[in-house]
Motif scaffolding. Structure first.
Motif, PDB file in Angstrom:
ATOM      1  N   ASP A  49      50.380  71.766  41.888  1.00 24.32           N
ATOM      2  CA  ASP A  49      48.941  71.555  42.020  1.00 24.32           C
ATOM      3  C   ASP A  49      48.214  72.325  40.920  1.00 24.32           C
ATOM      4  OD1 ASP A  49      48.871  74.221  42.820  1.00 24.32           O
ATOM      5  OD2 ASP A  49      48.334  73.776  44.891  1.00 24.32           O
ATOM      6  N   ALA A  50      46.911  72.139  40.843  1.00 27.33           N
ATOM      7  CA  ALA A  50      46.120  72.739  39.759  1.00 27.33           C
ATOM      8  C   ALA A  50      46.168  74.266  39.786  1.00 27.33           C
ATOM      9  CB  ALA A  50      44.679  72.260  39.832  1.00 27.33           C
ATOM     10  N   ASP A  51      46.211  74.863  40.968  1.00 27.87           N
ATOM     11  CA  ASP A  51      46.263  76.324  41.047  1.00 27.87           C
ATOM     12  C   ASP A  51      47.560  76.869  40.471  1.00 27.87           C
ATOM     13  OD1 ASP A  51      43.719  76.693  42.197  1.00 27.87           O
ATOM     14  OD2 ASP A  51      44.513  76.267  44.202  1.00 27.87           O
ATOM     15  N   ARG A  56      50.506  79.407  35.918  1.00 26.32           N
ATOM     16  CA  ARG A  56      51.663  79.382  35.016  1.00 26.32           C
ATOM     17  C   ARG A  56      51.271  79.213  33.552  1.00 26.32           C
ATOM     18  NH1 ARG A  56      56.370  77.301  38.032  1.00 26.32           N
ATOM     19  NH2 ARG A  56      56.506  78.743  39.776  1.00 26.32           N
ATOM     20  N   LEU A  57      50.147  78.532  33.315  1.00 24.00           N
ATOM     21  CA  LEU A  57      49.706  78.292  31.941  1.00 24.00           C
ATOM     22  C   LEU A  57      48.693  79.326  31.450  1.00 24.00           C
ATOM     23  CD1 LEU A  57      49.214  74.415  32.012  1.00 24.00           C
ATOM     24  CD2 LEU A  57      51.196  75.703  31.189  1.00 24.00           C
ATOM     25  N   TYR A  58      48.259  80.195  32.357  1.00 23.83           N
ATOM     26  CA  TYR A  58      47.247  81.209  32.027  1.00 23.83           C
ATOM     27  C   TYR A  58      45.952  80.570  31.536  1.00 23.83           C
ATOM     28  CZ  TYR A  58      51.377  84.130  32.300  1.00 23.83           C
ATOM     29  OH  TYR A  58      52.524  84.744  32.729  1.00 23.83           O
ATOM     30  N   ARG A  63      40.563  73.917  33.584  1.00 22.07           N
ATOM     31  CA  ARG A  63      41.406  73.504  32.439  1.00 22.07           C
ATOM     32  C   ARG A  63      42.716  72.902  32.934  1.00 22.07           C
ATOM     33  NH1 ARG A  63      42.902  71.136  28.449  1.00 22.07           N
ATOM     34  NH2 ARG A  63      43.938  72.146  26.732  1.00 22.07           N
ATOM     35  N   ALA A  64      43.300  73.493  33.972  1.00 22.53           N
ATOM     36  CA  ALA A  64      44.549  72.974  34.540  1.00 22.53           C
ATOM     37  C   ALA A  64      44.339  71.571  35.109  1.00 22.53           C
ATOM     38  CB  ALA A  64      45.074  73.916  35.618  1.00 22.53           C
ATOM     39  N   GLU A  65      43.200  71.342  35.739  1.00 26.27           N
ATOM     40  CA  GLU A  65      42.889  70.002  36.256  1.00 26.27           C
ATOM     41  C   GLU A  65      42.778  69.002  35.103  1.00 26.27           C
ATOM     42  OE1 GLU A  65      39.344  70.860  38.466  1.00 26.27           O
ATOM     43  OE2 GLU A  65      40.465  71.298  40.306  1.00 26.27           O
ATOM     44  N   ALA A  66      42.183  69.433  33.991  1.00 17.77           N
ATOM     45  CA  ALA A  66      42.064  68.557  32.818  1.00 17.77           C
ATOM     46  C   ALA A  66      43.440  68.253  32.234  1.00 17.77           C
ATOM     47  CB  ALA A  66      41.160  69.194  31.769  1.00 17.77           C
ATOM     48  N   VAL A  67      44.314  69.247  32.186  1.00 20.33           N
ATOM     49  CA  VAL A  67      45.680  69.031  31.685  1.00 20.33           C
ATOM     50  C   VAL A  67      46.401  68.045  32.593  1.00 20.33           C
ATOM     51  CG1 VAL A  67      47.940  70.133  31.367  1.00 20.33           C
ATOM     52  CG2 VAL A  67      45.879  71.247  30.474  1.00 20.33           C
ATOM     53  N   ALA A  68      46.293  68.228  33.899  1.00 22.35           N
ATOM     54  CA  ALA A  68      46.949  67.323  34.849  1.00 22.35           C
ATOM     55  C   ALA A  68      46.434  65.894  34.674  1.00 22.35           C
ATOM     56  CB  ALA A  68      46.727  67.810  36.277  1.00 22.35           C
ATOM     57  N   THR A  84      46.039  66.161  45.029  1.00 23.77           N
ATOM     58  CA  THR A  84      45.848  67.440  44.343  1.00 23.77           C
ATOM     59  C   THR A  84      47.084  67.865  43.564  1.00 23.77           C
ATOM     60  OG1 THR A  84      46.600  68.733  46.258  1.00 23.77           O
ATOM     61  CG2 THR A  84      44.236  68.238  46.111  1.00 23.77           C
ATOM     62  N   SER A  85      48.182  67.167  43.756  1.00 19.71           N
ATOM     63  CA  SER A  85      49.433  67.555  43.111  1.00 19.71           C
ATOM     64  C   SER A  85      49.943  66.462  42.190  1.00 19.71           C
ATOM     65  CB  SER A  85      50.504  67.855  44.167  1.00 19.71           C
ATOM     66  OG  SER A  85      50.110  68.917  44.988  1.00 19.71           O
ATOM     67  N   ILE A  86      50.656  66.884  41.154  1.00 20.70           N
ATOM     68  CA  ILE A  86      51.303  65.937  40.252  1.00 20.70           C
ATOM     69  C   ILE A  86      52.787  66.258  40.180  1.00 20.70           C
ATOM     70  CG2 ILE A  86      49.256  65.474  38.854  1.00 20.70           C
ATOM     71  CD1 ILE A  86      50.452  67.336  36.692  1.00 20.70           C
ATOM     72  N   VAL A  87      53.542  65.282  39.745  1.00 14.17           N
ATOM     73  CA  VAL A  87      54.972  65.439  39.553  1.00 14.17           C
ATOM     74  C   VAL A  87      55.333  64.774  38.226  1.00 14.17           C
ATOM     75  CG1 VAL A  87      55.570  63.344  40.836  1.00 14.17           C
ATOM     76  CG2 VAL A  87      57.228  65.207  40.677  1.00 14.17           C
ATOM     77  N   TYR A  88      56.317  65.333  37.542  1.00 17.51           N
ATOM     78  CA  TYR A  88      56.784  64.763  36.274  1.00 17.51           C
ATOM     79  C   TYR A  88      57.479  63.447  36.582  1.00 17.51           C
ATOM     80  CZ  TYR A  88      59.166  64.464  31.750  1.00 17.51           C
ATOM     81  OH  TYR A  88      59.620  64.061  30.518  1.00 17.51           O
TER      82      TYR A  88
END
Length: 138
Positions: A49-51, A56-58, A63-68, A84-88
């Protein structure tokens, strides 16, 4: 005695394959984007998830939501039902192959890949600044 030469040595003129270079430049990837891909692919199918991504990305949660979102739009990740969650989960075999090549290249040539990413960011910033200057002068 022979020395083993690993991939991405200083003697290699272009350690970033053309398809990887095109993918980075064509999708305006950032270091957090690539790091997120690396993290997700290495998670063994676990969701993120975004949190967790932010920690992990600091980067910030925003910003994490934008990356996702970017990874979903690229077709590299899929949003799960909880929204709220993504998977590869690359959308196609071709995309999966390019992502594998990108992540291998990043692992072997971190500095060169980061320099390529940052050079495109600098060019974009300069183009934006130039456009503003031209508009202001007219």
């Amino acid at each position: 005695m022979q020395r083993a030469v690993s991939g991405g040595s200083a003697l290699e003129p272009n350690p970033i394959p053309d398809d990887v270079r095109r993918f980075i430049l064509g999708n305006a990837l950032t270091v957090p984007d690539v790091e997120a891909l690396l993290m997700l692919r290495g998670s063994g199918g676990a969701s993120c998830d975004a949190d967790l991504l932010a920690s992990r990305l600091y980067v910030s949660r925003t910003r994490a939501e934008a990356v996702a979102a970017k990874l979903r739009n690229l077709g590299a990740a899929e949003q799960l039902d909880d929204a709220t969650s993504i998977v590869y989960r690359p959308r196609t075999a071709e995309l999966s192959a390019v992502l594998d090549a990108l992540l291998l290249c990043y692992a072997r040539n971190l500095v060169q890949v980061a320099q390529l990413i940052h050079s495109t960011e600098s060019q974009s910033a300069q183009a934006f600044a130039d456009a503003f200057r031209i508009r202001k002068e007219t």
